[in-house]
Every structure is written in structure tokens, then in C-alpha cells.
Design a protein around this motif. Structure first.
Motif, PDB file in Angstrom:
ATOM      1  N   MET A 229     -20.787  28.040   5.862  1.00  0.00           N
ATOM      2  CA  MET A 229     -19.751  27.034   6.064  1.00  0.00           C
ATOM      3  C   MET A 229     -20.130  25.999   7.116  1.00  0.00           C
ATOM      4  N   LEU A 230     -21.054  26.348   7.989  1.00  0.00           N
ATOM      5  CA  LEU A 230     -21.382  25.489   9.120  1.00  0.00           C
ATOM      6  C   LEU A 230     -21.814  24.100   8.658  1.00  0.00           C
ATOM      7  N   GLY A 231     -21.324  23.079   9.352  1.00  0.00           N
ATOM      8  CA  GLY A 231     -21.731  21.717   9.034  1.00  0.00           C
ATOM      9  C   GLY A 231     -20.914  20.723   9.828  1.00  0.00           C
ATOM     10  N   GLY A 232     -21.336  19.489   9.773  1.00  0.00           N
ATOM     11  CA  GLY A 232     -20.641  18.440  10.492  1.00  0.00           C
ATOM     12  C   GLY A 232     -21.621  17.363  10.908  1.00  0.00           C
ATOM     13  N   SER A 233     -21.113  16.389  11.647  1.00  0.00           N
ATOM     14  CA  SER A 233     -21.958  15.281  12.061  1.00  0.00           C
ATOM     15  C   SER A 233     -21.600  14.848  13.474  1.00  0.00           C
ATOM     16  N   THR A 234     -22.646  14.658  14.277  1.00  0.00           N
ATOM     17  CA  THR A 234     -22.470  14.095  15.613  1.00  0.00           C
ATOM     18  C   THR A 234     -23.184  12.753  15.734  1.00  0.00           C
ATOM     19  N   ALA A 235     -23.717  12.267  14.628  1.00  0.00           N
ATOM     20  CA  ALA A 235     -24.490  11.020  14.659  1.00  0.00           C
ATOM     21  C   ALA A 235     -23.570   9.824  14.904  1.00  0.00           C
ATOM     22  N   PRO A 236     -24.050   8.811  15.601  1.00  0.00           N
ATOM     23  CA  PRO A 236     -23.233   7.613  15.844  1.00  0.00           C
ATOM     24  C   PRO A 236     -23.120   6.757  14.592  1.00  0.00           C
ATOM     25  N   GLY A 237     -22.099   5.936  14.541  1.00  0.00           N
ATOM     26  CA  GLY A 237     -22.003   4.939  13.491  1.00  0.00           C
ATOM     27  C   GLY A 237     -22.986   3.816  13.743  1.00  0.00           C
ATOM     28  N   GLY A 238     -23.079   2.919  12.775  1.00  0.00           N
ATOM     29  CA  GLY A 238     -23.958   1.770  12.958  1.00  0.00           C
ATOM     30  C   GLY A 238     -25.097   1.679  11.981  1.00  0.00           C
ATOM     31  N   GLY A 239     -25.112   2.576  10.988  1.00  0.00           N
ATOM     32  CA  GLY A 239     -26.141   2.487   9.967  1.00  0.00           C
ATOM     33  C   GLY A 239     -27.473   3.069  10.397  1.00  0.00           C
ATOM     34  N   PHE A 240     -28.512   2.818   9.597  1.00  0.00           N
ATOM     35  CA  PHE A 240     -29.812   3.454   9.801  1.00  0.00           C
ATOM     36  C   PHE A 240     -30.429   3.121  11.156  1.00  0.00           C
ATOM     37  N   ALA A 241     -30.174   1.920  11.666  1.00  0.00           N
ATOM     38  CA  ALA A 241     -30.809   1.504  12.912  1.00  0.00           C
ATOM     39  C   ALA A 241     -30.307   2.286  14.118  1.00  0.00           C
ATOM     40  N   ALA A 242     -29.135   2.919  13.992  1.00  0.00           N
ATOM     41  CA  ALA A 242     -28.570   3.695  15.100  1.00  0.00           C
ATOM     42  C   ALA A 242     -29.091   5.124  15.133  1.00  0.00           C
ATOM     43  N   LEU A 243     -29.887   5.495  14.136  1.00  0.00           N
ATOM     44  CA  LEU A 243     -30.343   6.875  14.007  1.00  0.00           C
ATOM     45  C   LEU A 243     -31.802   6.990  14.443  1.00  0.00           C
ATOM     46  N   GLY A 244     -32.010   7.574  15.614  1.00  0.00           N
ATOM     47  CA  GLY A 244     -33.358   7.818  16.097  1.00  0.00           C
ATOM     48  C   GLY A 244     -33.817   9.217  15.747  1.00  0.00           C
ATOM     49  N   GLU A 245     -34.953   9.618  16.276  1.00  0.00           N
ATOM     50  CA  GLU A 245     -35.504  10.949  15.992  1.00  0.00           C
ATOM     51  C   GLU A 245     -34.534  12.053  16.373  1.00  0.00           C
ATOM     52  N   ALA A 246     -33.916  11.937  17.537  1.00  0.00           N
ATOM     53  CA  ALA A 246     -33.007  12.983  18.008  1.00  0.00           C
ATOM     54  C   ALA A 246     -31.810  13.126  17.092  1.00  0.00           C
ATOM     55  N   GLU A 247     -31.251  12.007  16.637  1.00  0.00           N
ATOM     56  CA  GLU A 247     -30.074  12.058  15.774  1.00  0.00           C
ATOM     57  C   GLU A 247     -30.401  12.681  14.407  1.00  0.00           C
TER      58      GLU A 247
ATOM     59  N   ALA B 240     -22.464   3.268   6.871  1.00  0.00           N
ATOM     60  CA  ALA B 240     -22.180   2.942   8.261  1.00  0.00           C
ATOM     61  C   ALA B 240     -22.015   4.174   9.139  1.00  0.00           C
ATOM     62  N   ALA B 241     -21.810   5.352   8.509  1.00  0.00           N
ATOM     63  CA  ALA B 241     -21.431   6.502   9.327  1.00  0.00           C
ATOM     64  C   ALA B 241     -22.110   7.816   8.981  1.00  0.00           C
ATOM     65  N   THR B 242     -22.486   8.037   7.717  1.00  0.00           N
ATOM     66  CA  THR B 242     -22.877   9.400   7.331  1.00  0.00           C
ATOM     67  C   THR B 242     -24.253   9.491   6.678  1.00  0.00           C
ATOM     68  N   THR B 243     -25.118   8.538   6.908  1.00  0.00           N
ATOM     69  CA  THR B 243     -26.425   8.550   6.241  1.00  0.00           C
ATOM     70  C   THR B 243     -27.189   9.846   6.514  1.00  0.00           C
ATOM     71  N   ALA B 244     -27.333  10.230   7.768  1.00  0.00           N
ATOM     72  CA  ALA B 244     -28.120  11.416   8.101  1.00  0.00           C
ATOM     73  C   ALA B 244     -27.426  12.693   7.641  1.00  0.00           C
ATOM     74  N   TYR B 245     -26.113  12.773   7.825  1.00  0.00           N
ATOM     75  CA  TYR B 245     -25.348  13.933   7.364  1.00  0.00           C
ATOM     76  C   TYR B 245     -25.473  14.092   5.852  1.00  0.00           C
ATOM     77  N   ALA B 246     -25.281  12.989   5.125  1.00  0.00           N
ATOM     78  CA  ALA B 246     -25.356  13.037   3.668  1.00  0.00           C
ATOM     79  C   ALA B 246     -26.745  13.440   3.203  1.00  0.00           C
ATOM     80  N   ALA B 247     -27.780  12.936   3.861  1.00  0.00           N
ATOM     81  CA  ALA B 247     -29.152  13.289   3.490  1.00  0.00           C
ATOM     82  C   ALA B 247     -29.412  14.774   3.735  1.00  0.00           C
ATOM     83  N   ALA B 248     -28.892  15.310   4.842  1.00  0.00           N
ATOM     84  CA  ALA B 248     -29.068  16.733   5.132  1.00  0.00           C
ATOM     85  C   ALA B 248     -28.340  17.592   4.105  1.00  0.00           C
ATOM     86  N   LYS B 249     -27.153  17.181   3.712  1.00  0.00           N
ATOM     87  CA  LYS B 249     -26.404  17.945   2.703  1.00  0.00           C
ATOM     88  C   LYS B 249     -27.076  17.840   1.333  1.00  0.00           C
ATOM     89  N   ALA B 250     -27.669  16.696   1.028  1.00  0.00           N
ATOM     90  CA  ALA B 250     -28.414  16.560  -0.225  1.00  0.00           C
ATOM     91  C   ALA B 250     -29.602  17.509  -0.222  1.00  0.00           C
TER      92      ALA B 250
END
Length: 259
Positions: free
Chosen positions: A83-101, A146-156
Motif C-alpha cells: 500500500m505504501l506510496g505518495g509524493s513529496t516532490a515539488p510542483g513546477g514540472g520536470f525542471a523542478a525535479l533534481g536527482e534527489a527528488e 505540473a505536479a506528479t511526473t516523478a510519482y507517476a513514472a515510479a508507479k508506471a
């Protein structure tokens, strides 16, 4: 429900079982007779110590701790629900997502399932029976740029991994399934609706409509409840679904516009 289904005698590990749909799944599995172990970073007072192990599953060490607890306390597992899941990544699209995110999203939404499966599935294979349920998300089909690119990719990634795993272990008698929720009416999501409503000068129902509109609408007109998610998972884990494997079951009130 309890007259239709039973999970008596089943040993179940349910990750993320202290809030929302996870907590509802733990409660239902217990009502249906399963022996349940659940995990999160902190134990709520409502859960007895005997059925809880504190661990950070976003780490290798946390997954190892939970796997050891499963063996020590239950001698193995018959049903494994991620069941575990969720997102702590910031909004702002792909440019806001660095290695850590990116790494944080993968470590929360993909790797706990991979690590716990790797530790616990050999026991299921040896007993030639078991069910694994990976909770994915409709975001893998409908990401919000704008908000869930990394989360959605991980779930995919979790969904593809789950499908491949199902093919590998089905001949050994194991079933692997996916449940893909849309918006769930958890306490956290209702608080979000309240904040949106306050900012927009509307009421709570208006805030809920704002969330539904951001998803392109929910034809059913409401989010799913945690109990509805739990009921689907319990059915899939039960012997009533004994010929179902490898499939993803969407529960989103009709949000996804195509089959």
C-alpha cells in the motif's frame, strides 16, 4: 462482506497500513480472519505492538527489518499487499525535479515493493501458494505534468514490474495483481479540498469539485472511499479470485476515460 469473503488462516503483510486506504485494508483483513502485520515509520496508539513493526521502507535497512519481522512473528506470509506510496516532490514540472527528488519518488513508490518481494517471495514459491497485490495509481495513465511526473513514472515502473513478476511466478502457484486507485477520500485529501476551498472562497464541496476538475472529472461524482479500496484488495487476495492474476484493477469512479 464477511459472509461473502474470508481470509481465515492467511498471514498478511500490509505496508503503509496506518492511514487512509492502508488502515482500512488492515481493519478489513483482520475482520476477515487474517493474521496481519503492518508497518510505517510510527505506530499509532490504535494498533497493538504485536501487529506492527516500525520501519522506513524507503531504505534498504527498513525493508530488511520488516522482512525479518515477518519471518520471526508469522513464519512467512501468504498475502503481501504493497500500500505504501505518495509524493513529496515539488510542483513546477520536470525542471523542478533534481536527482534527489527522482530518487526519493523511486525509493518510496517502487523499491519497497521490489525489495520486500525479493525477500519474501521465495517462501511463497516454496509453499507454492501466495498472493501479492501492488497498489499502483491511475496517475501512471494520467500524469499531471505540473505536479506528479516523478510519482507517476515510479508507479508506471511498479505496474510493469508487477506484470513481469506475475508471469514469472504464476507457474509456482502465486498470483500477482495490481490495484490502481484514483482520488481516495482520505482525511488528508479532504483537508486539501478544504484548503483549496478557503483559497477560492468556496465551500468544501466546491473544493472537492476543484480536485475532480483537475483530474478531468469523475463521472461517478465522488472519490472512492478507503473502505472501497480495501474491499477490492480483500476480494483479489481471497480464494474467490483464485484464477485472477497479472491484471490491473482500476477503481476511480470512471476517471480514466478509456479502458
Amino acid at each position: 462482506m464477511t459472509g461473502f469473503l474470508n481470509l481465515r488462516g492467511k498471514r498478511a503483510l500490509i505496508t503503509g497500513g496506518t492511514q487512509g486506504a492502508g488502515a482500512a485494508t488492515v481493519a478489513l483483513f483482520r475482520d476477515l480472519g487474517a493474521q496481519v502485520l503492518t508497518t510505517a515509520r510510527n505506530r499509532p496508539e490504535t494498533l497493538p505492538e504485536a501487529m506492527f513493526v516500525a520501519a522506513d521502507l524507503s531504505t534498504v535497512q527498513g525493508c530488511e527489518r520488516v522482512a525479518r519481522a515477518v519471518q520471526d512473528r508469522m513464519g512467512g506470509v501468504d498475502v503481501l499487499v504493497h500500500m505504501l506510496g505518495g509524493s513529496t516532490a515539488p510542483g513546477g514540472g520536470f525542471a523542478a525535479l533534481g536527482e534527489a527528488e527522482w530518487q526519493a519518488e523511486l525509493n518510496l513508490n517502487l523499491m519497497p515493493a521490489v525489495r520486500l518481494d525479493r525477500a519474501l517471495l521465495p517462501g511463497m514459491v516454496a509453499q507454492r501458494a501466495g498472493v501479492v497485490v501492488h497498489v499502483t495509481s491511475i496517475q501512471r495513465l494520467m500524469p499531471l505534468p505540473a505536479a506528479t511526473t516523478a510519482y507517476a513514472a515510479a508507479k508506471a515502473a511498479l505496474s510493469v514490474y508487477s506484470k513481469s513478476l506475475s508471469k514469472e511466478v504464476a507457474p509456482a502457484g502465486l498470483r500477482v495483481l495490481r490495484v490502481a486507485p484514483g482520488w481516495i477520500a482520505t482525511a488528508a485529501s479532504i483537508r486539501l479540498a478544504g484548503r483549496l476551498a478557503e483559497a477560492a472562497g468556496t465551500d468544501l464541496e466546491g473544493g472537492k469539485r476543484m480536485i475532480m476538475d483537475s483530474l478531468g472529472g469523475i463521472p461517478l461524482g465522488r472519490p472512492s472511499t478507503p473502505e472501497e479500496i480495501a474491499s477490492l484488495i480483500a476480494f483479489l487476495a481471497s480464494d474467490r479470485a483464485s484464477s485472477i492474476t497479472g491484471t490491473e484493477h482500476v477503481i476511480d469512479g470512471g476517471t480514466v476515460p478509456t479502458a
